[in-house]
Design an enzyme around this catalytic site. Structure first.
Site, short mmCIF file in Angstrom:
data_model
loop_
_atom_site.label_atom_id
_atom_site.label_comp_id
_atom_site.label_asym_id
_atom_site.label_seq_id
_atom_site.Cartn_x
_atom_site.Cartn_y
_atom_site.Cartn_z
N ASP A 71 2.21 5.24 -2.55
CA ASP A 71 0.88 5.85 -2.61
C ASP A 71 -0.17 5.01 -1.88
OD1 ASP A 71 0.81 3.74 -4.41
OD2 ASP A 71 0.41 4.96 -6.18
N HIS A 144 1.72 6.79 -15.74
CA HIS A 144 1.77 7.38 -14.39
C HIS A 144 2.76 6.64 -13.48
CE1 HIS A 144 -1.82 4.93 -12.44
NE2 HIS A 144 -0.72 4.23 -12.44
N GLU A 149 -0.45 11.34 -12.11
CA GLU A 149 -1.11 11.14 -13.40
C GLU A 149 -0.55 12.12 -14.43
OE1 GLU A 149 -2.85 8.60 -13.68
OE2 GLU A 149 -4.25 8.27 -12.02
C1 GLP Z 1 -1.44 1.80 -9.85
C2 GLP Z 1 -0.54 2.32 -8.69
C3 GLP Z 1 0.89 2.44 -9.12
C4 GLP Z 1 1.26 1.22 -9.94
C5 GLP Z 1 0.55 1.29 -11.27
C6 GLP Z 1 0.66 0.03 -12.10
O1 GLP Z 1 -2.55 2.61 -10.06
N1 GLP Z 1 -0.97 3.56 -8.12
O2 GLP Z 1 1.72 2.60 -8.00
O3 GLP Z 1 2.65 1.19 -10.18
O4 GLP Z 1 -0.80 1.68 -11.11
O5 GLP Z 1 -0.12 -1.01 -11.58
P1 GLP Z 1 0.07 -2.52 -12.05
O6 GLP Z 1 1.40 -2.95 -11.54
O7 GLP Z 1 -1.06 -3.26 -11.39
O8 GLP Z 1 -0.01 -2.54 -13.52
#
Ligand code: GLP
Length: 250
Positions: A71, A144, A149
């Site tokens: 993404d 998510h 979402e």
């Molecule tokens: C973000 C990204 C995701 C990611 C998730 C967890 O918003 N869009 O691809 O896996 O949230 O993020 P983190 O690893 O910083 O907890």
């Protein structure tokens, strides 16, 4: 559909990350043109640092591996410190010796009117590469996957999505004083499910609830990660803290 869930619990996120990096390197050694789907966020940081170390210190060769990122924020400039494009370039792709011609991210700069075509082309590029062999994922505190979402349908493909309030709130401190974009372009849940193999990384107590919901809660759109229970080859890579809310699978 049969599901073979594999749950691996490590003492620390560092130990989990080292194991995944070593296995990814072994897979790339056996299959140099391996196709990886990769996430961003804080979760894969140690994994990417180790993949870079393996390249620099132990000769791991990522130069022919193809990468499709999960993404990107939209709109966002790829030079912005907040962009996933820059994160990937700095954390993994450049220092790891990946070939820029073989690494792809959804574009944060594509015009609104061209977004649908761009997303269709992204899906076509994945298909042209033979599909994703290993899709690595993080998980949001709301369950998510990428920017899929809660409420995202299982049939979704790469598309423009509106970010959930909690997603924007959690990103706010790192964006400050800039506002968090309202949208992102994300692979869909169907895109993720097409991968041959999926490795989900979740570390820390703040992910415990999402992990439990995904593995033991109702399967449905309220928890996007519960879709993974419909995939035949999913490996959950957890640290101790992330298992805190699991009951049956512990
Ligand atoms: C973000 C990204 C995701 C990611 C998730 C967890 O918003 N869009 O691809 O896996 O949230 O993020 P983190 O690893 O910083 O907890």
């Amino acid at each position: 559909m049969t599901s073979a869930v594999q749950i691996e619990v490590y003492a620390t996120s560092a130990a989990a990350s080292l194991t995944c990096a070593a296995e990814a390197a072994a897979r790339a050694a056996a299959e140099p043109e391996l196709v990886l789907g990769l996430p961003t966020g804080s979760t894969p940081r140690q994994l990417y640092a180790e993949m870079v170390r393996l390249h620099r210190a132990e000769g791991a060769d990522w130069s022919r591996v193809r990468v499709f990122n999960l993404d990107e924020y939209w709109p966002i400039d790829p030079g912005s410190v907040h962009s996933f494009a820059r994160f990937m370039r700095e954390q993994l792709l450049e220092p790891g010796g990946f070939d820029p011609a073989r690494t792809f991210l959804p574009s944060g700069t594509v015009e609104r009117g061209a977004v649908d075509r761009h997303c269709a082309e992204y899906e076509a590029a994945i298909a042209a590469a033979g599909g994703i062999r290993i899709q690595l994922l993080g998980i949001g505190v709301n369950g998510h996957l990428g920017f899929n979402e809660p409420g995202s349908s299982w049939s979704t493909r790469t598309r423009l999505v509106e970010l959930a309030e909690v997603t924007r709130r959690r990103a706010a401190p790192s964006f400050f004083p800039d506002p968090v974009p309202t949208h992102g372009i994300s692979m869909g849940l169907a895109t993720v499910l097409d991968a041959e193999e999926i490795w989900v990384l979740a570390f820390g107590a703040e992910k415990a609830e999402a992990v439990a919901a995904a593995l033991e809660g109702p399967v449905g759109v309220a928890c996007p990660a519960s879709v993974l229970r419909a995939h035949p080859r999913v490996r959950w890579v957890l640290d101790e803290a992330a298992t805190a809310r699991l009951t049956r699978s512990r």
